[in-house]
Write a protein that holds these residues in place. Structure first.
Motif, PDB file in Angstrom:
ATOM      1  N   MET A  27      59.850 -68.093 -21.583  1.00 29.17           N
ATOM      2  CA  MET A  27      60.775 -68.151 -20.444  1.00 29.17           C
ATOM      3  C   MET A  27      61.381 -66.779 -20.175  1.00 29.17           C
ATOM      4  N   ALA A  28      61.829 -66.090 -21.223  1.00 27.92           N
ATOM      5  CA  ALA A  28      62.424 -64.763 -21.048  1.00 27.92           C
ATOM      6  C   ALA A  28      61.392 -63.775 -20.502  1.00 27.92           C
ATOM      7  N   THR A  29      60.161 -63.849 -20.987  1.00 28.72           N
ATOM      8  CA  THR A  29      59.097 -62.968 -20.501  1.00 28.72           C
ATOM      9  C   THR A  29      58.803 -63.239 -19.038  1.00 28.72           C
ATOM     10  N   LEU A  30      58.750 -64.493 -18.663  1.00 29.10           N
ATOM     11  CA  LEU A  30      58.518 -64.843 -17.254  1.00 29.10           C
ATOM     12  C   LEU A  30      59.602 -64.248 -16.360  1.00 29.10           C
ATOM     13  N   LEU A  31      60.839 -64.373 -16.766  1.00 27.66           N
ATOM     14  CA  LEU A  31      61.934 -63.810 -15.975  1.00 27.66           C
ATOM     15  C   LEU A  31      61.830 -62.289 -15.894  1.00 27.66           C
ATOM     16  N   MET A  32      61.468 -61.651 -16.997  1.00 30.04           N
ATOM     17  CA  MET A  32      61.344 -60.187 -16.988  1.00 30.04           C
ATOM     18  C   MET A  32      60.187 -59.717 -16.112  1.00 30.04           C
ATOM     19  N   VAL A  33      59.105 -60.467 -16.060  1.00 37.56           N
ATOM     20  CA  VAL A  33      57.979 -60.103 -15.195  1.00 37.56           C
ATOM     21  C   VAL A  33      58.395 -60.215 -13.727  1.00 37.56           C
ATOM     22  N   VAL A  34      59.086 -61.278 -13.377  1.00 33.23           N
ATOM     23  CA  VAL A  34      59.561 -61.440 -11.999  1.00 33.23           C
ATOM     24  C   VAL A  34      60.556 -60.333 -11.645  1.00 33.23           C
ATOM     25  N   TYR A  35      61.478 -60.039 -12.554  1.00 35.95           N
ATOM     26  CA  TYR A  35      62.453 -58.972 -12.329  1.00 35.95           C
ATOM     27  C   TYR A  35      61.752 -57.622 -12.157  1.00 35.95           C
ATOM     28  N   THR A  36      60.782 -57.341 -13.021  1.00 33.59           N
ATOM     29  CA  THR A  36      60.058 -56.075 -12.952  1.00 33.59           C
ATOM     30  C   THR A  36      59.327 -55.941 -11.618  1.00 33.59           C
ATOM     31  N   TRP A  37      58.681 -57.004 -11.193  1.00 25.83           N
ATOM     32  CA  TRP A  37      57.969 -56.980  -9.912  1.00 25.83           C
ATOM     33  C   TRP A  37      58.941 -56.723  -8.760  1.00 25.83           C
ATOM     34  N   ILE A  38      60.038 -57.440  -8.730  1.00 25.66           N
ATOM     35  CA  ILE A  38      61.029 -57.253  -7.663  1.00 25.66           C
ATOM     36  C   ILE A  38      61.617 -55.845  -7.711  1.00 25.66           C
ATOM     37  N   TYR A  39      61.936 -55.360  -8.910  1.00 24.04           N
ATOM     38  CA  TYR A  39      62.535 -54.032  -9.065  1.00 24.04           C
ATOM     39  C   TYR A  39      61.635 -52.950  -8.481  1.00 24.04           C
ATOM     40  N   GLN A  60      44.053 -36.971  -7.068  1.00 20.26           N
ATOM     41  CA  GLN A  60      43.396 -38.258  -6.800  1.00 20.26           C
ATOM     42  C   GLN A  60      43.865 -39.319  -7.796  1.00 20.26           C
ATOM     43  N   GLN A  61      44.025 -38.912  -9.038  1.00 20.02           N
ATOM     44  CA  GLN A  61      44.516 -39.857 -10.050  1.00 20.02           C
ATOM     45  C   GLN A  61      45.933 -40.313  -9.715  1.00 20.02           C
ATOM     46  N   ALA A  62      46.774 -39.400  -9.217  1.00 17.87           N
ATOM     47  CA  ALA A  62      48.142 -39.762  -8.831  1.00 17.87           C
ATOM     48  C   ALA A  62      48.126 -40.771  -7.686  1.00 17.87           C
ATOM     49  N   LYS A  63      47.204 -40.576  -6.742  1.00 19.95           N
ATOM     50  CA  LYS A  63      47.084 -41.540  -5.624  1.00 19.95           C
ATOM     51  C   LYS A  63      46.651 -42.911  -6.137  1.00 19.95           C
ATOM     52  N   ASP A  64      45.696 -42.912  -7.065  1.00 16.12           N
ATOM     53  CA  ASP A  64      45.238 -44.177  -7.645  1.00 16.12           C
ATOM     54  C   ASP A  64      46.347 -44.849  -8.455  1.00 16.12           C
ATOM     55  N   THR A  65      47.093 -44.026  -9.194  1.00 14.45           N
ATOM     56  CA  THR A  65      48.208 -44.560  -9.974  1.00 14.45           C
ATOM     57  C   THR A  65      49.225 -45.213  -9.058  1.00 14.45           C
ATOM     58  N   ARG A  66      49.532 -44.567  -7.957  1.00 14.01           N
ATOM     59  CA  ARG A  66      50.493 -45.115  -6.985  1.00 14.01           C
ATOM     60  C   ARG A  66      49.991 -46.446  -6.428  1.00 14.01           C
ATOM     61  N   LYS A  67      48.689 -46.502  -6.177  1.00 15.75           N
ATOM     62  CA  LYS A  67      48.084 -47.707  -5.597  1.00 15.75           C
ATOM     63  C   LYS A  67      48.165 -48.908  -6.550  1.00 15.75           C
ATOM     64  N   TYR A  68      47.948 -48.636  -7.847  1.00 13.56           N
ATOM     65  CA  TYR A  68      47.915 -49.719  -8.829  1.00 13.56           C
ATOM     66  C   TYR A  68      49.143 -49.729  -9.734  1.00 13.56           C
ATOM     67  N   PHE A  69      50.195 -49.066  -9.324  1.00 17.03           N
ATOM     68  CA  PHE A  69      51.376 -48.903 -10.179  1.00 17.03           C
ATOM     69  C   PHE A  69      51.989 -50.244 -10.572  1.00 17.03           C
ATOM     70  N   ILE A  70      52.288 -51.087  -9.607  1.00 21.10           N
ATOM     71  CA  ILE A  70      52.968 -52.353  -9.907  1.00 21.10           C
ATOM     72  C   ILE A  70      52.113 -53.255 -10.802  1.00 21.10           C
ATOM     73  N   PRO A  71      50.810 -53.454 -10.516  1.00 24.89           N
ATOM     74  CA  PRO A  71      50.021 -54.280 -11.446  1.00 24.89           C
ATOM     75  C   PRO A  71      49.970 -53.705 -12.863  1.00 24.89           C
ATOM     76  N   MET A  72      49.900 -52.369 -12.983  1.00 23.97           N
ATOM     77  CA  MET A  72      49.878 -51.766 -14.322  1.00 23.97           C
ATOM     78  C   MET A  72      51.199 -51.983 -15.051  1.00 23.97           C
ATOM     79  N   VAL A  73      52.308 -51.825 -14.345  1.00 26.71           N
ATOM     80  CA  VAL A  73      53.622 -52.023 -14.963  1.00 26.71           C
ATOM     81  C   VAL A  73      53.806 -53.487 -15.357  1.00 26.71           C
ATOM     82  N   LEU A  74      53.367 -54.401 -14.505  1.00 21.78           N
ATOM     83  CA  LEU A  74      53.489 -55.828 -14.824  1.00 21.78           C
ATOM     84  C   LEU A  74      52.642 -56.193 -16.041  1.00 21.78           C
TER      85      LEU A  74
END
Length: 159
Positions: free
Chosen positions: A72-84, A117-131
């Motif tokens: 439950m705590a992990t689920l809340l943190m994933v939602v918070y991280t995505w919103i943040y 180019q790597q920075a552009k790719d990182t920006r593109k996939y940043f949220i999925p990687m952080v999640l």
């Protein structure tokens, strides 16, 4: 009122989110040790869930209580991280820019164009990687803390 493990996980997750919001509002640097307070809440919440079911002596039953809490705590943190991160694109851009700077300073086998180019790719996939990192981190920590707490408690009941 006795709280079940899922509610304890909800309380734990809310405390972690509040800590994150407060640290963000105070503009606490990313490398500050104060960011560990969320992990302290997390571990304490899991131990709280396991200890509250101390009348049960089987490891599996105790582990189940901790598991329900940390899921439950992990689920809340994933939602918070995505919103943040979804609501803070400027912060995301700053993070990617810092990472690009470090890579440009330490470029050994890559050209500045490849790093760009790597920075552009990182920006593109940043949220999925952080999640993905958030899920992995919290599940791993949750399993370790739950196993330690449930194992210690079940062994102490046998003695």
């Amino acid at each position: 009122m006795i709280l079940n493990a899922t509610r304890k996980g909800l309380i734990t997750g809310i405390l972690m989110i509040l800590a994150g919001l407060i640290l963000s509002a105070l503009k606490t640097p990313d490398n500050s040790p104060l960011h560990y307070i969320g992990y302290i809440f997390y571990g304490t919440g899991i131990v709280w869930a396991v200890i509250a079911s101390k009348d049960k002596t089987k490891f599996g039953t105790l582990f189940n209580e901790g598991f329900r809490c940390f899921i439950m705590a992990t689920l809340l943190m994933v939602v918070y991280t995505w919103i943040y991160w979804a609501t803070n694109p400027k912060k995301m851009d700053e993070t990617v820019a810092k990472q690009k700077e470090v890579q440009l300073k330490n470029a050994k086998d890559r050209t500045p164009l490849e790093i760009d180019q790597q920075a552009k790719d990182t920006r593109k996939y940043f949220i999925p990687m952080v999640l993905a990192g958030t899920v992995f981190d919290f599940l791993l920590i949750g399993v370790v803390v739950t196993t330690a707490a449930a194992g210690t408690l079940s062994l102490s009941k046998k003695n």
